[in-house]
Design an enzyme around this catalytic site. Structure first.
Site, short mmCIF file in Angstrom:
data_model
loop_
_atom_site.label_atom_id
_atom_site.label_comp_id
_atom_site.label_asym_id
_atom_site.label_seq_id
_atom_site.Cartn_x
_atom_site.Cartn_y
_atom_site.Cartn_z
N GLU A 1 60.43 32.10 28.90
CA GLU A 1 60.23 33.11 29.94
C GLU A 1 60.23 32.49 31.34
O GLU A 1 60.78 33.06 32.27
CB GLU A 1 58.94 33.91 29.69
CG GLU A 1 58.97 34.74 28.41
CD GLU A 1 60.13 35.72 28.29
OE1 GLU A 1 60.74 36.10 29.32
OE2 GLU A 1 60.45 36.12 27.15
N HIS B 1 70.17 33.54 28.45
CA HIS B 1 70.06 33.08 27.07
C HIS B 1 71.14 32.05 26.76
O HIS B 1 72.27 32.15 27.21
CB HIS B 1 70.14 34.24 26.10
CG HIS B 1 68.90 35.07 26.10
ND1 HIS B 1 68.88 36.38 25.74
CD2 HIS B 1 67.61 34.77 26.43
CE1 HIS B 1 67.65 36.85 25.83
NE2 HIS B 1 66.87 35.88 26.26
N CYS C 1 67.71 25.20 21.83
CA CYS C 1 67.23 25.25 23.22
C CYS C 1 66.15 26.32 23.35
O CYS C 1 66.23 27.39 22.74
CB CYS C 1 68.40 25.58 24.15
SG CYS C 1 67.93 25.75 25.89
N CYS D 1 71.29 23.74 29.99
CA CYS D 1 70.36 24.58 30.76
C CYS D 1 69.69 23.78 31.87
O CYS D 1 69.49 24.30 32.97
CB CYS D 1 69.33 25.22 29.84
SG CYS D 1 70.02 26.59 28.86
#
Length: 184
Positions: A131, A140, A146, A168
């Site tokens: 979050e 996502h 991940c 990411c």
């Protein structure tokens, strides 16, 4: 220096917040502080569903932001939902300052299984990282390990790591996390 603030919401165990602190500090490279106040979530309770509307909680959390807030993570022990889904493990303001996670469906007891406090803590860390990743504009991830991989059931959470994959981390630039002391 900006801080990641952890906001206890309702009757959440303070031990869970203290367990989150070091993991989030390490992942996001920012100091983390548990706020001394507690938000009562009853305003977001919807009797027809017997659940709490997470978007309403996110909106109210903004009143707790201060000049030294980098991001704020609310942690709640009640069941959360948004109108288009049966439940959510959490919700975040994409690119915004606030996110909320629920410890409720992360407990083994919710599924009629024996308590496993370590598994509960691991799941909560993974969903908190997920979050908070949304608050720095991460979407996502297709890498199932991940923390940013989607989780539509608790089994998917168990497949993830509590950290971000290389891809990411590379997307989350220092400009995306302005105020953090350092980023990766």
């Amino acid at each position: 220096m900006k801080l990641l603030h952890l906001l206890p919401i309702g009757n959440v165990d303070d031990g869970l917040l203290n367990d989150l602190r070091p993991a989030l500090e390490e992942t996001f490279c920012v100091s983390c502080k548990v706020l001394p106040v507690r938000l009562d979530p009853e305003f977001a309770f919807h009797g027809e569903r017997q659940q709490y509307h997470s978007s309403e909680i996110l909106h109210r959390m903004q009143t707790f932001l201060t000049a030294d807030s980098w991001r704020m993570l609310g942690v709640v022990a009640v069941d959360l939902y948004i109108p288009i889904l049966t439940f959510v493990f959490g919700e975040a303001q994409m690119g915004g300052p606030c996110a909320v996670v629920s410890a409720n469906r992360l407990r083994q007891e919710f599924y009629g299984l024996p308590s496993d406090p370590d598994l509960h803590r691991q799941r909560l860390i993974k969903e908190a990282v997920h979050e908070l990743g949304h608050t720095v504009s991460l979407t996502h991830c297709q890498d199932y390990s991940c923390a940013m991989a989607p989780s539509h059931a608790v089994e998917y959470i168990d497949l993830k790591e509590g950290t971000l994959c290389t891809s990411c981390r590379s997307v989350a630039t220092p400009t995306a996390v302005v105020g953090a002391s350092r980023w990766f």
